[in-house]
Design an enzyme around this catalytic site. Structure first.
Site, PDB file in Angstrom:
ATOM      1  N   LEU A  39     -12.734  48.851  43.456  1.00 12.68           N
ATOM      2  CA  LEU A  39     -11.653  49.171  42.538  1.00 12.68           C
ATOM      3  C   LEU A  39     -11.516  48.153  41.432  1.00 12.68           C
ATOM      4  O   LEU A  39     -10.764  48.339  40.504  1.00 12.68           O
ATOM      5  CB  LEU A  39     -10.338  49.235  43.305  1.00 12.68           C
ATOM      6  CG  LEU A  39     -10.082  50.546  44.021  1.00 12.68           C
ATOM      7  CD1 LEU A  39      -8.848  50.425  44.875  1.00 12.68           C
ATOM      8  CD2 LEU A  39      -9.916  51.684  43.030  1.00 12.68           C
ATOM      9  N   ARG A  40     -12.252  47.045  41.580  1.00 12.53           N
ATOM     10  CA  ARG A  40     -12.071  45.949  40.653  1.00 12.53           C
ATOM     11  C   ARG A  40     -12.305  46.378  39.209  1.00 12.53           C
ATOM     12  O   ARG A  40     -11.599  45.960  38.290  1.00 12.53           O
ATOM     13  CB  ARG A  40     -13.022  44.825  41.007  1.00 12.53           C
ATOM     14  CG  ARG A  40     -12.435  43.468  40.813  1.00 12.53           C
ATOM     15  CD  ARG A  40     -13.540  42.470  40.948  1.00 12.53           C
ATOM     16  NE  ARG A  40     -13.729  42.052  42.309  1.00 12.53           N
ATOM     17  CZ  ARG A  40     -13.049  41.051  42.857  1.00 12.53           C
ATOM     18  NH1 ARG A  40     -12.133  40.433  42.173  1.00 12.53           N
ATOM     19  NH2 ARG A  40     -13.285  40.690  44.090  1.00 12.53           N
ATOM     20  N   GLY A  41     -13.288  47.233  39.009  1.00 14.21           N
ATOM     21  CA  GLY A  41     -13.604  47.700  37.670  1.00 14.21           C
ATOM     22  C   GLY A  41     -12.421  48.407  37.031  1.00 14.21           C
ATOM     23  O   GLY A  41     -12.032  48.116  35.892  1.00 14.21           O
TER      24      GLY A  41
END
Lengths: 607, 341
Positions: free
Chosen positions: B278-280
């Site tokens: 989910l970092r993106g």
């Protein structure tokens, strides 16, 4: 009576003298001199000359090749600290050389890390330090003389260092250096040093230097500002407070010319901007590389109207100093500049793996690691008084206290070069018979392997073969960027010169082994040789040659993986693999991922 | 320390400058990695940004310059000081701390104060670089050449925002929230993927190839070297403008709204590129919001996403071996597909 050769050597000699004079005026602002020469009278004379021209008090420090961080950067002076009862910093060579010159011996073999530390100091003029209880910045305005003793074409100074040094001299062919009739002496240089802050460099000359840099294919901007500093110093040396064309010409000759990656177009005529694009076949212009050359014929912008005459002088000065073999290299290699630059990085990494002491780091000895006794004691020493007090307070300080109180956190383990570096050589069949899509898989596998190179400390090289030749597309590297670039350029089609490819692989693997590293070969082909060693077509001869080369490969003892890429695995290929004592892996439907898994399982990286 | 080159006088390199501004507005972005050739002004830009930032409020005497208004992130010293009711804060410059190559671990994490230990036999903690960088920037030039054990350490601290020191009989934990700024040249060594992932944005800089641009870079550099003070004075106004823009954007940041439609767009962009985790998406959202704040917009729109997509995502792509195009091209392609050309 003088032949062109004599003239060339005389020019080389005079350049060396001028560079020494310019550098001696203000070493720090020019970064330094890269001096390619074997030890000999010419080099000694030059160094002596330079030293004589520097202020008598200027430090002159020599950096040995395998210098440890503590000596280079500085750190805690343990004995002085213990004696004084307070931390005493020890200056490293970089700090000691402030205001003077740092001499790098065998600079072509410096490790990437050492180069990066020196480069940072050259950029900032100070040394930022965070070591062993000392944090801060130490002034370190210095110039570097990098003694480059490389012989092999794949040895050279690190690009990061070379970029920061204004001058690059080559003493090949010079027997002596004699400055007696150059008209320069220590007084003249001292006078120039005083005058230098006053010297102005007209903007038109800066523009001319920038333009010359582009015409010579020099990407780095640092070259241009090093050249503009050199021009200013040249003016000061001549006793003028305003730099002129002649000064810029000297700078161009000494700073820009050695960095040229292409020859200037014969008639640079920027006032007709449309000209060059319409004449792509012009004699000396190399094919434009997409990234760097469309700029070449930029229409001059109004605010930057470049004085044409001035520019010609500056460009001509550089062009005259370009080494005569550059043209040959450019013609032979097509992209000579780039190819040369890429070879350097590989050689540099080699230097990083050997020679340099691995040092020690904090940690406990476990899993076979060795305790670094000296470092452990060093870490323990400053705390002795404190620890003794603590023991006393806890009432344990009777007569049985050990002489040195060592605690767990003092432990340092020796960092050993635990494994030899592994280089996997991919020999990729790009011929017409190996279907083209296999080529894409080979490229993919190489990239996947590179992706975890960082963890495995591996390097990769690629040899491609098709038509009549096998060529080294990618010298051993760990850089994904370079690998991608070189793989993207591998076309397919043509015959299968298997024997030639095997010979090339053996040669490269031998070279890698000579460096003390472990090579592994991955051959990706369908095994259907149809071009002989001599480059002539003919299946029978080609197969015989391939068999002979396979036996050579077996005799050389390199670990080999034979990946049969044909849609239906052939007995002949299996036989060939047997001859070369290779693991045989038929992969009719493999994708890149599978292939990379297979390679990993077989190559010696998995020791 | 010599006066740094003014931020607004840096020619070109718009993507890098934007990424640094975003990190200054929204520290939660998680750092900026600058990849590029030698001599493209990477270090110059970082040091210039430091000189530009408005000073921040900090607790007096706190080695970690804790914020007075956020007790949840403050250290023990600060909490005690805040409790006693005297005048307790002052303005300090935002720290920009260099992590030089060759740094030793004790100076990075902090260790026993050597001077006190030797001279007085007192056991006191001397904070290291991580402490000094708290609430500011930690700059690592040539991060790809950093030694492995320091990389491990950075990865750990950057993830937790807290530095735990267990050595020499000390047991200390203190806040260490900083914007990690790294720079390096990928041709000199790859960056470890775990560390790369810690950086919110990654930008690529290259030497300008346009003659006019190159000339103005060299001219400005020359003018700067001839007379630093005069050159800085000349650019003072422009720098002030940038500073005001940062300050205004910080204030506006919390009020910028992100419509659901934009969130969806961001999610589908990440999906189509196959970025891990989910970092993106988080970075994309935060960066777009900070960009909107910098531009003075009240809501995040597609145009913000478009501008920030490449720096937010290009280092998170899975390497697709069959696609020879660079990461930037792939992101741009996906953006064009999704948003229409």
């Amino acid at each position: 009576m003088s032949s062109p050769d004599d003239e060339f050597l005389q020019a080389r000699h005079d350049d060396a003298v001028s560079a020494a004079a310019l550098f001696a005026v203000d070493p720090a602002s020019l970064g330094g001199v890269a001096l390619r020469s074997l030890p000999g009278p010419a080099r000694d004379a030059w160094l002596q000359l330079l030293r004589g021209w520097l202020p008598a008090a200027a430090p002159w420090r020599k950096v040995p090749l395998n210098i440890a961080d503590g000596r280079l950067l500085g750190g805690l002076d343990l004995s002085a600290t213990l004696a004084a009862g307070r931390p005493i910093a020890e200056r490293g060579l970089l700090g000691e050389a402030d205001g003077g010159v740092l001499l790098l011996t065998m600079a072509e073999r410096l490790s990437t890390g050492t180069v990066a530390r020196i480069a940072a100091v050259l950029d900032d003029g100070e040394l930022r330090l965070a070591r062993e209880g000392i944090v801060g910045a130490v002034p370190a305005r210095l110039g570097v003389v990098a003694l480059d003793e490389s012989l092999e074409p794949d040895e050279a100074l690190a690009p990061a260092l070379l970029d920061r040094l204004a001058f690059a001299l080559d003493f090949d062919g010079l027997r002596r250096i004699d400055a007696s009739n150059s008209g320069i002496d220590a007084e003249a240089i001292a006078a120039a040093r005083v005058l230098l802050p006053e010297v102005r460099l007209p903007e038109a000359l800066i523009d001319a230097l920038a333009h010359t840099a582009i015409a010579l294919g020099i990407a780095s901007l640092r070259a241009v500002w090093l050249a503009s500093r050199a021009a200013r110093i040249a003016a000061a040396l001549d006793g003028r407070a305003l730099a002129n064309e002649a000064d810029a010409a000297i700078a161009s000759r000494l700073v820009l010319a050695p960095r040229a990656t292409r020859l200037p177009v014969n008639e640079p005529q920027p006032e007709q901007p449309e000209e060059a694009p319409s004449e792509p076949g012009e004699a000396d212009a190399p094919p434009p590389e997409s990234s760097s050359s469309p700029d070449q014929e930029q229409p001059p912008q109004q605010p930057h109207d470049v004085d044409q005459a001035m520019q010609d002088v500056v460009l001509a000065a550089a062009a005259a100093a370009i080494p005569p073999n550059l043209l040959a290299q450019l013609k032979a290699g097509g992209q000579g500049g780039k190819a040369r630059a890429s070879g350097k990085s590989g050689a540099l990494q080699k230097a990083a793996t050997r020679g340099r002491p691995a040092g020690a780091r904090r940690g406990e000895p476990r899993a076979g690691q060795r305790l670094a006794i000296i470092d452990t004691l060093r870490a323990a020493a400053p705390w002795q008084r404190l620890r003794r007090q603590e023991l006393l307070m806890r009432g344990k300080g009777d007569g049985s206290t050990p002489r040195v109180l060592v605690r767990r956190e003092d432990f340092h383990v020796a960092r050993l070069e635990q494994r030899r570096e592994t280089t996997t050589i991919f020999v990729v069949d790009a011929s017409g018979s190996s279907a083209l899509n296999r080529l894409a898989e080979a490229k993919g596998a190489v990239e996947l392997l590179l992706a975890d190179c960082y963890v495995r400390r591996d390097r990769v090289a690629v040899i491609g073969f098709r038509g009549a030749i096998a060529e080294l597309l990618l010298p051993p590297t760990r850089s994904l960027v370079r690998a991608k670039r070189s793989l993207a350029g591998l076309p397919g089609g043509g015959g299968t010169p298997l024997a030639t490819a095997l010979d090339a692989a053996i040669e490269l693997a031998d070279a890698i082994r000579r460096r003390g590293e472990t090579p592994g070969i991955v051959l990706m082909t369908d095994g259907r040789a149809n071009i002989g060693r001599d480059g002539a077509p003919g299946r029978a001869q080609a197969e015989a040659d391939a068999l002979a080369a396979s036996r050579r490969l077996r005799a050389s003892g390199h670990a080999t993986l034979f990946v049969d890429t044909s849609p239906r695995p052939q007995a002949a290929a299996a036989k060939l693999a047997g001859e070369m004592a290779a693991f045989y892996l038929p992969l009719p439907q493999a994708d890149a991922r599978q292939l990379s898994a297979a390679v990993r399982a077989v190559t010696p990286a998995n020791r | 320390m010599p006066l740094p080159f003014p931020f607004s006088a840096i020619v070109g390199q718009e993507e890098m400058k934007l990424a640094l501004l975003i990190a200054a507005v929204e520290p939660a972005i998680g750092g900026v990695m600058v990849f590029g050739d030698r001599g493209t002004g990477k270090s110059t830009a970082v040091r210039a940004l430091a000189a530009l930032l408005p000073p921040m409020e900090a607790v007096i005497g706190c080695p970690y310059h804790c914020a007075p208004d956020d007790p949840s992130e403050a250290c023990q010293t600060s909490l005690a000081k805040l409790g006693d009711g005297k005048k307790k804060t002052h303005k300090v410059p935002v720290p920009v701390v260099d992590l030089p190559l060759g740094a030793t671990e004790d100076r990075v994490v902090g260790a026993l104060d050597l001077e006190k230990a030797l001279a007085q036999g007192i056991k006191a903690f001397e904070p290291g670089l991580l402490a000094r960088a708290n609430r500011g920037f930690l700059y690592v030039d040539e991060v790809n050449l950093l030694e492995d054990h320091l990389v491990d350490l950075l990865i750990d601290v950057a993830a937790s925002g807290e530095n735990v020191v267990e050595r020499e009989g000390l047991s200390i934990r203190h806040p260490a929230r900083f914007v990690l700024i790294g720079s390096g040249n990928p041709e000199e060594g790859e960056l470890r993927p775990q560390l790369l992932d810690r950086f919110g944005l990654s930008v690529e800089v290259s030497t300008p190839t346009d003659l006019a641009l190159r000339i103005s870079v060299v001219r400005r550099r020359d003018a700067f070297e001839r007379d630093r003070a005069a050159f800085i004075a000349e650019w003072q106004k422009e720098d002030d403008k940038v500073r005001r823009r940062i300050v205004a954007a910080r204030k506006r940041l919390d009020t910028v709204t992100v419509p659901d439609a934009v969130l969806e767009r961001a999610a589908s962009l990440c999906l189509s590129l196959g970025t891990d985790g989910l970092r993106g998406e988080l970075t994309l959202m935060r960066a777009a919001r900070a960009l909107a704040a910098l531009d003075g917009d009240a809501t995040v729109g597609d145009r913000h996403l478009r501008r920030i997509a490449a720096p937010s995502l290009r280092h998170r792509l899975r390497r697709n071996p069959l696609d020879d195009a660079g990461s930037t091209v792939r992101v741009e392609r996906a953006v064009a597909q999704l948003f229409g050309a």
